[in-house]
Write a protein that holds these residues in place. Structure first.
Motif, mmCIF file in Angstrom:
data_model
loop_
_atom_site.group_PDB
_atom_site.id
_atom_site.type_symbol
_atom_site.label_atom_id
_atom_site.label_comp_id
_atom_site.label_asym_id
_atom_site.label_seq_id
_atom_site.Cartn_x
_atom_site.Cartn_y
_atom_site.Cartn_z
ATOM 1 N N HIS A 77 0.831 -1.213 0.000
ATOM 2 C CA HIS A 77 0.000 0.000 0.000
ATOM 3 C C HIS A 77 0.864 1.262 0.000
ATOM 4 C CE1 HIS A 77 -4.149 -1.572 1.260
ATOM 5 N NE2 HIS A 77 -3.406 -2.629 0.942
ATOM 6 N N GLU A 78 0.231 2.358 -0.446
ATOM 7 C CA GLU A 78 0.941 3.642 -0.377
ATOM 8 C C GLU A 78 0.815 4.186 1.045
ATOM 9 O OE1 GLU A 78 -0.141 6.657 -3.284
ATOM 10 O OE2 GLU A 78 -0.807 5.015 -4.573
ATOM 11 N N PRO A 79 1.922 4.533 1.672
ATOM 12 C CA PRO A 79 1.860 5.005 3.064
ATOM 13 C C PRO A 79 0.905 6.185 3.254
ATOM 14 C CG PRO A 79 4.139 4.722 2.383
ATOM 15 C CD PRO A 79 3.299 4.463 1.177
ATOM 16 N N HIS A 80 0.873 7.091 2.281
ATOM 17 C CA HIS A 80 0.071 8.309 2.464
ATOM 18 C C HIS A 80 -1.426 8.054 2.491
ATOM 19 C CE1 HIS A 80 3.347 11.064 2.639
ATOM 20 N NE2 HIS A 80 3.927 10.340 1.688
ATOM 21 N N ARG A 81 -1.826 6.874 2.004
ATOM 22 C CA ARG A 81 -3.263 6.581 1.985
ATOM 23 C C ARG A 81 -3.741 5.876 3.259
ATOM 24 N NH1 ARG A 81 -5.934 6.697 -3.054
ATOM 25 N NH2 ARG A 81 -4.575 7.559 -4.642
ATOM 26 N N LEU A 82 -2.838 5.593 4.163
ATOM 27 C CA LEU A 82 -3.223 4.872 5.386
ATOM 28 C C LEU A 82 -3.836 5.834 6.405
ATOM 29 C CD1 LEU A 82 0.049 2.759 5.826
ATOM 30 C CD2 LEU A 82 -2.100 2.001 4.800
ATOM 31 N N SER A 83 -4.508 5.266 7.411
ATOM 32 C CA SER A 83 -5.038 6.108 8.498
ATOM 33 C C SER A 83 -3.869 6.563 9.373
ATOM 34 C CB SER A 83 -6.024 5.303 9.344
ATOM 35 O OG SER A 83 -5.323 4.359 10.136
ATOM 36 N N GLY A 84 -4.122 7.547 10.212
ATOM 37 C CA GLY A 84 -3.062 8.069 11.087
ATOM 38 C C GLY A 84 -2.435 6.986 11.952
ATOM 39 N N GLY A 85 -3.288 6.134 12.528
ATOM 40 C CA GLY A 85 -2.788 5.064 13.395
ATOM 41 C C GLY A 85 -1.959 4.058 12.613
ATOM 42 N N GLN A 86 -2.427 3.751 11.392
ATOM 43 C CA GLN A 86 -1.672 2.795 10.548
ATOM 44 C C GLN A 86 -0.324 3.383 10.145
ATOM 45 O OE1 GLN A 86 -4.673 2.294 7.530
ATOM 46 N NE2 GLN A 86 -5.267 0.280 8.296
ATOM 47 N N LYS A 87 -0.319 4.675 9.839
ATOM 48 C CA LYS A 87 0.956 5.319 9.452
ATOM 49 C C LYS A 87 1.967 5.216 10.595
ATOM 50 C CE LYS A 87 -0.959 8.750 6.330
ATOM 51 N NZ LYS A 87 -1.480 10.106 6.206
ATOM 52 N N GLN A 88 1.515 5.489 11.796
ATOM 53 C CA GLN A 88 2.459 5.424 12.918
ATOM 54 C C GLN A 88 2.902 3.981 13.180
ATOM 55 O OE1 GLN A 88 3.926 7.947 13.113
ATOM 56 N NE2 GLN A 88 3.497 9.157 14.928
ATOM 57 N N ARG A 89 2.025 3.031 12.891
ATOM 58 C CA ARG A 89 2.444 1.630 13.058
ATOM 59 C C ARG A 89 3.536 1.283 12.047
ATOM 60 N NH1 ARG A 89 -3.416 -0.531 13.142
ATOM 61 N NH2 ARG A 89 -2.602 -2.571 12.587
ATOM 62 N N VAL A 90 3.404 1.812 10.826
ATOM 63 C CA VAL A 90 4.459 1.588 9.828
ATOM 64 C C VAL A 90 5.754 2.277 10.287
ATOM 65 C CG1 VAL A 90 5.187 2.039 7.445
ATOM 66 C CG2 VAL A 90 2.845 1.302 7.912
ATOM 67 N N ALA A 91 5.617 3.483 10.842
ATOM 68 C CA ALA A 91 6.818 4.184 11.335
ATOM 69 C C ALA A 91 7.490 3.349 12.435
ATOM 70 C CB ALA A 91 6.440 5.574 11.854
ATOM 71 N N ILE A 92 6.687 2.737 13.275
ATOM 72 C CA ILE A 92 7.252 1.881 14.339
ATOM 73 C C ILE A 92 7.921 0.655 13.707
ATOM 74 C CG2 ILE A 92 6.685 0.416 16.335
ATOM 75 C CD1 ILE A 92 4.463 2.448 17.011
ATOM 76 N N ALA A 93 7.282 0.087 12.669
ATOM 77 C CA ALA A 93 7.875 -1.079 11.991
ATOM 78 C C ALA A 93 9.240 -0.714 11.402
ATOM 79 C CB ALA A 93 6.942 -1.586 10.899
ATOM 80 N N SER A 94 9.340 0.480 10.821
ATOM 81 C CA SER A 94 10.624 0.906 10.233
ATOM 82 C C SER A 94 11.714 0.959 11.299
ATOM 83 C CB SER A 94 10.496 2.294 9.603
ATOM 84 O OG SER A 94 9.550 2.250 8.573
ATOM 85 N N VAL A 95 11.317 1.420 12.474
ATOM 86 C CA VAL A 95 12.277 1.492 13.585
ATOM 87 C C VAL A 95 12.622 0.074 14.068
ATOM 88 C CG1 VAL A 95 12.415 2.150 16.024
ATOM 89 C CG2 VAL A 95 11.689 3.822 14.338
ATOM 90 N N LEU A 96 11.609 -0.759 14.184
ATOM 91 C CA LEU A 96 11.838 -2.122 14.705
ATOM 92 C C LEU A 96 12.714 -2.962 13.781
ATOM 93 C CD1 LEU A 96 8.353 -3.251 16.042
ATOM 94 C CD2 LEU A 96 10.344 -2.531 17.370
ATOM 95 N N ALA A 97 12.598 -2.704 12.467
ATOM 96 C CA ALA A 97 13.347 -3.502 11.494
ATOM 97 C C ALA A 97 14.852 -3.396 11.732
ATOM 98 C CB ALA A 97 12.999 -3.047 10.084
#
Ligand code: ADP
Length: 269
Positions: free
Chosen positions: A136-156
């Motif tokens: 998915h395109e990050p910009h189309r996600l909900s606010g909560g989903q975007k922050q979860r992706v940001a957390i995933a980037s950090v966790l990786a």
């Protein structure tokens, strides 16, 4: 004794020689796997403290230790790998055109081989419940989903500590709940320490320990329960307490001792 992961020893900081002191002789520690919430007024030094925790800034005086390493030029990249940061505005954190690419970007910066990258992307997206969104395109996600992706980037990057600097501030209550749930789960599964800098006192009730900053000093350090018992003192520095603690106070007023009952994470989430 619990093992400290991060330690500030008498840390003082000012942005320029002629500007005010932002942190004044601050000594704190965060233990391994501990969740510490940092609260305080705007300008009390919370974000500055976070940036000192992962080497985005260095102290003028005192010492910062991360996992036994002294924050210094020599150790700075190792420290940045160990301590991941998630910021307030999710839209400012995306660089990839898909969720998967976005998580990959951070890994490329750390020189992780491609095969290992693929594994880490899948694993970290799964940890935050976003595995189905990898294309998915990050910009189309909900606010909560975007922050979860940001957390995933950090966790990786496999950090030992994650700092969320007002990471839920722009989210609606549902998004906030999602993030707090994710953070708690990740902490348990990956054995990371968590520092949340927040204005939301309800978030504070979920932490193991709370640090209240006031004018560059540590004004309070203790459990959420201990903090909420100081309702009047908190109001003296202009901070209000959330519903949960009001409820606890009311119960106490009725003669029920709530101190002995641990806060129930499930209920709060
Ligand atoms: P908080 O996160 O508690 O709102 P900050 O750490 O952002 O507090 O800011 C603490 C103080 O440092 C404030 O007075 C702020 O104006 C100042 N400050 C923050 N960032 C900078 C900067 N980049 N340059 C100069 N002063 C700054």
């Amino acid at each position: 004794m619990e093992q400290s992961f991060l330690e500030f020893q008498n840390v003082s900081f000012q942005y320029r020689e002629d500007s005010p002191i932002v942190l004044d002789d601050v000594s704190i520690q965060v233990n391994q796997n501990e969740w510490v919430a940092v609260i305080g007024h705007n300008g009390s030094g919370k974000s500055t403290m976070a940036k000192l925790m992962n080497g985005l800034l260095s102290p003028n005086e005192g010492y910062v230790y991360v996992d036994g390493l002294l924050l210094s030029e020599e150790n700075i990249w190792e420290i940045r790998r160990k301590v991941g940061m998630v910021f307030q505005n999710p839209d400012n954190q995306f660089v990839g055109t898909t969720v998967k690419d976005d998580v990959a970007f951070g890994l490329e910066n750390h020189g992780i081989p491609r095969e290992e990258m693929v594994k880490r992307i899948a694993h970290s997206l799964k940890a935050v419940g976003m595995e189905e969104y990898e294309d998915h395109e990050p910009h189309r996600l909900s606010g909560g989903q975007k922050q979860r992706v940001a957390i995933a980037s950090v966790l990786a990057v496999a950090p030992s500590m994650v700092i969320l600097d007002e990471a839920t501030a722009m989210l609606d209550p549902k998004g906030r709940k999602e993030i707090m749930h994710t953070v708690n789960q990740v902490r348990q599964e990956r054995d990371v320490s968590v520092v949340t800098i927040t204005h939301d006192l309800n978030e504070v009730t979920l932490a193991d320990r709370v640090i209240v900053m006031n004018k560059g000093n540590v004004w309070f350090e203790g459990t959420p329960r201990e903090l909420f018992e100081q309702k009047e003192d908190l109001q003296s520095i202009g901070l209000d307490i959330p519903l949960v603690s009001k409820f606890a106070h009311e119960l106490k007023g009725l003669g029920l001792d709530v101190k002995t009952q641990p806060l129930n994470h499930e209920e709060l989430m």
